[in-house]
Design a protein around this motif. Structure first.
Motif, short mmCIF file in Angstrom:
data_model
loop_
_atom_site.label_atom_id
_atom_site.label_comp_id
_atom_site.label_asym_id
_atom_site.label_seq_id
_atom_site.Cartn_x
_atom_site.Cartn_y
_atom_site.Cartn_z
N SER A 41 13.86 -0.07 0.05
CA SER A 41 12.46 -0.67 0.25
C SER A 41 11.94 -1.13 1.24
O SER A 41 10.98 -0.83 1.97
CB SER A 41 12.41 -1.94 -0.99
OG SER A 41 12.64 -1.62 -2.36
N SER A 44 11.44 2.29 3.35
CA SER A 44 10.10 2.52 2.85
C SER A 44 9.02 1.97 3.71
O SER A 44 8.10 2.45 4.09
CB SER A 44 9.85 2.56 1.40
OG SER A 44 10.71 3.41 0.72
N MET A 49 6.78 4.76 4.82
CA MET A 49 5.37 4.57 4.55
C MET A 49 4.26 4.69 5.92
O MET A 49 3.64 5.02 5.70
CB MET A 49 5.11 3.30 3.87
CG MET A 49 3.78 3.22 3.31
SD MET A 49 2.99 4.37 2.14
CE MET A 49 4.17 3.81 0.60
N ASN A 109 -1.03 -2.71 -6.27
CA ASN A 109 -0.13 -2.11 -5.55
C ASN A 109 -0.63 -0.56 -5.04
O ASN A 109 0.03 0.43 -5.57
CB ASN A 109 1.11 -1.58 -6.64
CG ASN A 109 2.62 -1.15 -5.76
OD1 ASN A 109 2.34 -0.78 -5.04
ND2 ASN A 109 3.67 -1.36 -6.50
N ILE A 112 1.59 2.13 -2.74
CA ILE A 112 2.53 2.68 -3.32
C ILE A 112 1.93 3.48 -4.66
O ILE A 112 1.66 4.81 -4.53
CB ILE A 112 4.07 2.09 -3.51
CG1 ILE A 112 4.61 1.88 -2.40
CG2 ILE A 112 4.88 3.14 -4.27
CD1 ILE A 112 5.74 0.75 -2.77
N ALA A 116 0.16 7.18 -4.19
CA ALA A 116 0.72 8.36 -4.87
C ALA A 116 -0.09 9.01 -6.01
O ALA A 116 -0.35 10.13 -6.11
CB ALA A 116 1.92 7.77 -5.63
N THR A 204 8.98 9.45 1.16
CA THR A 204 8.11 7.96 1.03
C THR A 204 7.96 7.62 -0.37
O THR A 204 8.45 6.70 -1.05
CB THR A 204 6.73 7.93 1.74
OG1 THR A 204 7.12 8.30 3.19
CG2 THR A 204 6.54 6.56 1.66
N LEU A 205 7.21 8.29 -0.99
CA LEU A 205 6.58 7.99 -2.46
C LEU A 205 7.76 8.08 -3.50
O LEU A 205 7.70 7.41 -4.40
CB LEU A 205 5.40 8.74 -2.84
CG LEU A 205 3.93 8.78 -1.78
CD1 LEU A 205 2.73 9.56 -2.09
CD2 LEU A 205 3.65 7.02 -2.03
N ALA A 208 10.06 5.25 -2.88
CA ALA A 208 9.23 3.83 -3.27
C ALA A 208 9.19 3.59 -4.56
O ALA A 208 9.34 2.56 -5.38
CB ALA A 208 8.03 3.83 -2.47
N LEU A 209 8.67 4.71 -5.43
CA LEU A 209 8.48 4.75 -6.86
C LEU A 209 9.78 4.50 -7.63
O LEU A 209 9.99 3.45 -8.59
CB LEU A 209 7.89 5.80 -7.54
CG LEU A 209 6.19 6.06 -6.95
CD1 LEU A 209 5.74 7.58 -7.16
CD2 LEU A 209 5.33 5.08 -7.51
#
Length: 314
Positions: A41, A44, A49, A109, A112, A116, A204-205, A208-209
């Motif tokens: 995290s 990211s 990010m 959010n 993220i 996304a 990234t995505l 992060a997810l």
């Protein structure tokens, strides 16, 4: 026709929520743990990010990425939702929980999940324009959160100087500003730098997810409570439904209307838990709101997109 439309919507939302579910099961299988989630995290937030936002804005046309009407409307809705949730809480929420409740009801959010979904639905336009909306939105989210938590917390002070200092060092805000400036001056980078940046940003995505999914507590769904459900419904149902309709009535349409809906319907941001804990407020309530709003959003976002597509509004 209806089945085809459903699968069209699912191709947008499915991959995003699949990554969240993967995070839940990876955590359950002990393939990821708290240490991994904390490190990933942080990576990211501080590196991946910002890189994604910078390169997506740099490669987009500035007139396309900087949609002032979208940003202005999103800011207005954020302020109205903040005020609405606060007024609603005055007679229905215990004083000690009001700060956490209000933050959970308005802070989405966007960086993220919203980004996304926007990228999945609208590609480069979703990344560049969505990145600007998310990056600039962080400023308002942080200021309003500090204000409401400071008022209702006995240990947390709304120090404007510290808020401004944190905003000035926020990697997401800095990357958006850098991307806008680079795009404005027409900065050209070597091809190998662009390709390397795309490789780095592509992590990234998904990462992060997965981290968000891994940090969700399924026990929170059982031990939810009326307040957590109420705040979650404001965040992922009432606010996007009401203000998407108003946006359509005042002239937003097509991909702009779709972008607004996706960002307004995003679940409560995971950082709201960190903010609540730092304020000495009820971290358990904050965690419950995050978990419940995320699960609810899997249904509300798909249903909302389906309706918008069905009636030809996006």
């Amino acid at each position: 026709m209806e089945t085809a439309l459903f699968f069209q919507v699912f191709t947008v939302t499915g991959p995003v929520f699949a990554m969240l579910i993967a995070g839940v099961y990876l955590r359950k299988a002990r393939l990821i743990n708290d240490a991994f989630i904390a490190t990933a995290s942080n990576l990211s937030f501080r590196a991946l990010m910002p890189t994604l936002l910078f390169f997506s804005i740099l490669q987009a046309d500035l007139d396309t990425a900087l949609q002032l009407d979208l940003i202005g409307y999103f800011y207005l809705v954020t302020l109205l939702t903040f005020g609405w949730a606060w007024l609603w809480s005055l007679k229905r929420v215990p004083v000690r929980d009001r700060g956490v409740y209000v933050q959970g009801a308005f802070r989405g959010n966007c960086g993220i999940i919203g980004l996304a979904l926007a990228a999945s639905q609208y590609g480069v336009y979703g990344l560049s324009t969505g990145g600007v909306i998310a990056g600039i939105g962080i400023v308002l989210f942080n200021v309003l959160s500090v204000v409401v938590l400071g008022i209702y917390s006995p240990t947390f002070e709304s120090d404007i100087k510290s808020v401004l200092s944190n905003l000035a060092r926020n990697p997401l805000i800095l990357s958006v500003l850098a991307g806008l400036l680079a795009s404005w001056v027409g900065l050209g980078l070597p091809e190998w730098v662009m390709v390397s940046g795309d490789y780095f940003a592509s992590m990234t995505l998904p990462l992060a997810l997965v981290c968000i999914g891994g940090s969700l507590s399924l026990g929170s769904l059982v031990d939810s409570g009326r307040l957590a459900i109420s705040a979650s419904l404001i965040k992922v149902l009432w606010t996007p439904a009401l203000f998407t309709v108003i946006a359509w009535l005042i002239g937003f349409e097509g991909r702009d209307l779709g972008m607004l809906y996706l960002f307004l319907a995003s679940p409560t941001a995971a950082v709201s838990y960190v903010m609540a804990r730092a304020a000495g407020s009820d971290g358990k309530l904050a965690a419950n709101i995050i978990a419940i709003s995320t699960v609810f959003s899997m249904v509300t976002i798909m249903f909302g997109l389906y309706l918008l597509e069905h009636y030809g509004l996006i």
